[in-house]
Scaffold this motif. Structure first.
Motif, PDB file in Angstrom:
ATOM      1  N   LEU A   1      23.700  29.109 128.377  1.00  0.00           N
ATOM      2  CA  LEU A   1      24.031  31.141 128.109  1.00  0.00           C
ATOM      3  C   LEU A   1      23.083  31.850 126.980  1.00  0.00           C
ATOM      4  CD1 LEU A   1      27.899  29.684 127.967  1.00  0.00           C
ATOM      5  CD2 LEU A   1      26.637  30.858 129.490  1.00  0.00           C
ATOM      6  N   LEU A   2      22.820  31.140 126.036  1.00  0.00           N
ATOM      7  CA  LEU A   2      21.828  31.440 124.469  1.00  0.00           C
ATOM      8  C   LEU A   2      20.486  31.742 124.926  1.00  0.00           C
ATOM      9  CD1 LEU A   2      21.672  32.604 121.608  1.00  0.00           C
ATOM     10  CD2 LEU A   2      20.472  30.137 121.587  1.00  0.00           C
ATOM     11  N   ALA A   3      19.864  31.228 126.304  1.00  0.00           N
ATOM     12  CA  ALA A   3      18.558  32.156 126.978  1.00  0.00           C
ATOM     13  C   ALA A   3      18.340  32.930 127.331  1.00  0.00           C
ATOM     14  CB  ALA A   3      18.474  30.399 127.371  1.00  0.00           C
TER      15      ALA A   3
ATOM     16  N   LEU B   1      25.563  43.686 135.133  1.00  0.00           N
ATOM     17  CA  LEU B   1      25.971  41.793 133.808  1.00  0.00           C
ATOM     18  C   LEU B   1      25.911  42.519 132.460  1.00  0.00           C
ATOM     19  CD1 LEU B   1      22.057  40.642 133.794  1.00  0.00           C
ATOM     20  CD2 LEU B   1      24.345  40.095 135.088  1.00  0.00           C
ATOM     21  N   ASP B   2      27.541  41.383 132.374  1.00  0.00           N
ATOM     22  CA  ASP B   2      27.880  41.804 131.361  1.00  0.00           C
ATOM     23  C   ASP B   2      27.433  40.962 129.896  1.00  0.00           C
ATOM     24  OD1 ASP B   2      29.677  41.618 129.130  1.00  0.00           O
ATOM     25  OD2 ASP B   2      31.196  42.125 130.109  1.00  0.00           O
TER      26      ASP B   2
ATOM     27  N   PHE C   1      34.652  30.564 118.713  1.00  0.00           N
ATOM     28  CA  PHE C   1      32.972  31.596 119.211  1.00  0.00           C
ATOM     29  C   PHE C   1      33.002  31.710 120.621  1.00  0.00           C
ATOM     30  CE2 PHE C   1      32.954  29.416 115.043  1.00  0.00           C
ATOM     31  CZ  PHE C   1      32.107  30.124 114.418  1.00  0.00           C
ATOM     32  N   THR C   2      32.981  32.637 121.195  1.00  0.00           N
ATOM     33  CA  THR C   2      32.468  33.295 122.427  1.00  0.00           C
ATOM     34  C   THR C   2      31.083  33.658 122.730  1.00  0.00           C
ATOM     35  OG1 THR C   2      33.019  33.808 124.153  1.00  0.00           O
ATOM     36  CG2 THR C   2      33.504  35.507 122.782  1.00  0.00           C
ATOM     37  N   LEU C   3      30.945  32.608 123.636  1.00  0.00           N
ATOM     38  CA  LEU C   3      29.058  33.902 123.862  1.00  0.00           C
ATOM     39  C   LEU C   3      28.798  33.752 125.384  1.00  0.00           C
ATOM     40  CD1 LEU C   3      26.639  34.881 123.459  1.00  0.00           C
ATOM     41  CD2 LEU C   3      25.838  31.734 123.521  1.00  0.00           C
ATOM     42  N   GLY C   4      28.338  34.627 126.366  1.00  0.00           N
ATOM     43  CA  GLY C   4      28.322  34.305 127.528  1.00  0.00           C
ATOM     44  C   GLY C   4      27.595  35.700 128.942  1.00  0.00           C
ATOM     45  N   ILE C   5      27.937  35.649 129.902  1.00  0.00           N
ATOM     46  CA  ILE C   5      27.102  36.330 130.601  1.00  0.00           C
ATOM     47  C   ILE C   5      28.400  36.282 131.525  1.00  0.00           C
ATOM     48  CG2 ILE C   5      25.610  36.681 132.043  1.00  0.00           C
ATOM     49  CD1 ILE C   5      24.412  37.253 129.554  1.00  0.00           C
ATOM     50  N   LYS C   6      28.361  37.601 132.282  1.00  0.00           N
ATOM     51  CA  LYS C   6      30.020  37.803 133.548  1.00  0.00           C
ATOM     52  C   LYS C   6      28.518  38.896 134.582  1.00  0.00           C
ATOM     53  CE  LYS C   6      33.735  37.178 130.992  1.00  0.00           C
ATOM     54  NZ  LYS C   6      34.316  35.680 130.788  1.00  0.00           N
TER      55      LYS C   6
ATOM     56  N   SER D   1      32.768  35.034 136.279  1.00  0.00           N
ATOM     57  CA  SER D   1      32.396  34.285 135.370  1.00  0.00           C
ATOM     58  C   SER D   1      31.487  32.955 135.585  1.00  0.00           C
ATOM     59  CB  SER D   1      33.245  33.426 134.821  1.00  0.00           C
ATOM     60  OG  SER D   1      33.975  35.075 134.243  1.00  0.00           O
ATOM     61  N   PRO D   2      30.173  33.123 135.787  1.00  0.00           N
ATOM     62  CA  PRO D   2      29.339  31.987 136.937  1.00  0.00           C
ATOM     63  C   PRO D   2      29.454  30.662 136.023  1.00  0.00           C
ATOM     64  CG  PRO D   2      27.658  33.653 135.406  1.00  0.00           C
ATOM     65  CD  PRO D   2      29.652  34.223 136.067  1.00  0.00           C
ATOM     66  N   PHE D   3      29.007  30.516 134.613  1.00  0.00           N
ATOM     67  CA  PHE D   3      29.071  29.589 134.380  1.00  0.00           C
ATOM     68  C   PHE D   3      30.572  28.337 133.896  1.00  0.00           C
ATOM     69  CE2 PHE D   3      25.580  32.091 132.838  1.00  0.00           C
ATOM     70  CZ  PHE D   3      24.352  30.709 133.156  1.00  0.00           C
ATOM     71  N   SER D   4      31.791  29.086 134.363  1.00  0.00           N
ATOM     72  CA  SER D   4      32.481  28.686 134.248  1.00  0.00           C
ATOM     73  C   SER D   4      32.438  27.283 134.992  1.00  0.00           C
ATOM     74  CB  SER D   4      34.090  29.062 134.535  1.00  0.00           C
ATOM     75  OG  SER D   4      33.613  29.696 136.008  1.00  0.00           O
TER      76      SER D   4
END
Length: 224
Positions: free
Chosen positions: A8-10, A160-161, A210-215, A38-41
């Motif tokens: 997620l960070l990358a 991309l969000d 804390f939250t970090l992500g991509i949608k 949410s592709p990383f769920s």
């Protein structure tokens, strides 16, 4: 650092870097609906989660987003891992976003509900450690936070969000022992699995969130 956090960070940093050439101001969406994925769920450590939602722009500067996620246990598919069996999970999140030229900020509110059978573990009851063969655990999370992010189109209808945020969450759990361990000696137990200490006592606690992500957003219709 966990693999999911590293990924997620990358991707977050790459998206932010690429976003400089797009900018939040290119959205210019009004009375528009986006479908969000949410592709990383599916990388959740305890169970695979399917999660998606929608975002609606009331004006180019204000939108609301709502999401729902669940695992296979909700529909009867075996979804437990490690010490967790008969695992059912569902969660929801609602957000209000305020869009600026280069980014957005907003508030999020979320809820998580887990119901599962945990095996070969322990919990504290009235200051006494109780070891069990299996127990029914019910676990809920209520939380809220401040969120910042950037949204930009990578094609005519794909967006991309990328986001991060900080807040607080309140957790509540109950443990109902189904079968006590015959031997209450801690030497016979190998500790918790996947941060199982969160299930090692009953009642409420709170901690920072804390939250970090991509949608990924899919535009329904055409941009004005």
């Amino acid at each position: 650092m966990k693999l999911k956090t590293q990924l997620l960070l990358a991707i977050f940093l790459i998206t932010i870097w690429q976003g400089k050439s797009y900018g939040q101001q290119v959205l210019d969406l009004d009375k528009t609906l986006l479908v969000k994925i949410s592709p990383f769920s599916f990388l959740e450590p305890e169970t695979i989660v399917i999660q998606g939602g929608v975002e609606y722009f009331f004006t180019p500067k204000i939108s609301v987003q709502t999401e729902l996620g669940f695992n296979g246990g909700i529909i009867g598919i075996p979804s437990g891992r490690g010490k967790n069996e008969d695992f059912s999970l569902w969660r929801s999140k609602s957000e209000i976003k305020f869009h600026q030229k280069k980014f957005y900020w907003g508030f999020e509110f979320f809820y998580v509900d887990k119901d599962f059978v945990r095996t070969d573990d322990s919990y504290s009851s009235f200051k006494q450690k109780v070891y069990y063969e299996n127990a029914r655990v019910k676990f809920q999370v209520y939380g809220t936070g401040l969120k910042f992010g950037r949204q930009h189109f990578v094609s005519d209808n794909i967006l991309l969000d990328s986001f991060f945020g900080i807040g607080i969450r309140f957790r509540n759990r109950s443990v109902q022992v189904i079968e006590l361990a015959e031997d209450q000696n801690p030497d016979f137990f190998d500790g918790s699995f996947l941060e199982g200490d969160r299930y090692s006592f009953e009642g409420w606690d709170s901690l920072p969130h804390f939250t970090l992500g991509i949608k990924v957003g899919i535009l329904t219709g055409n941009k004005d």
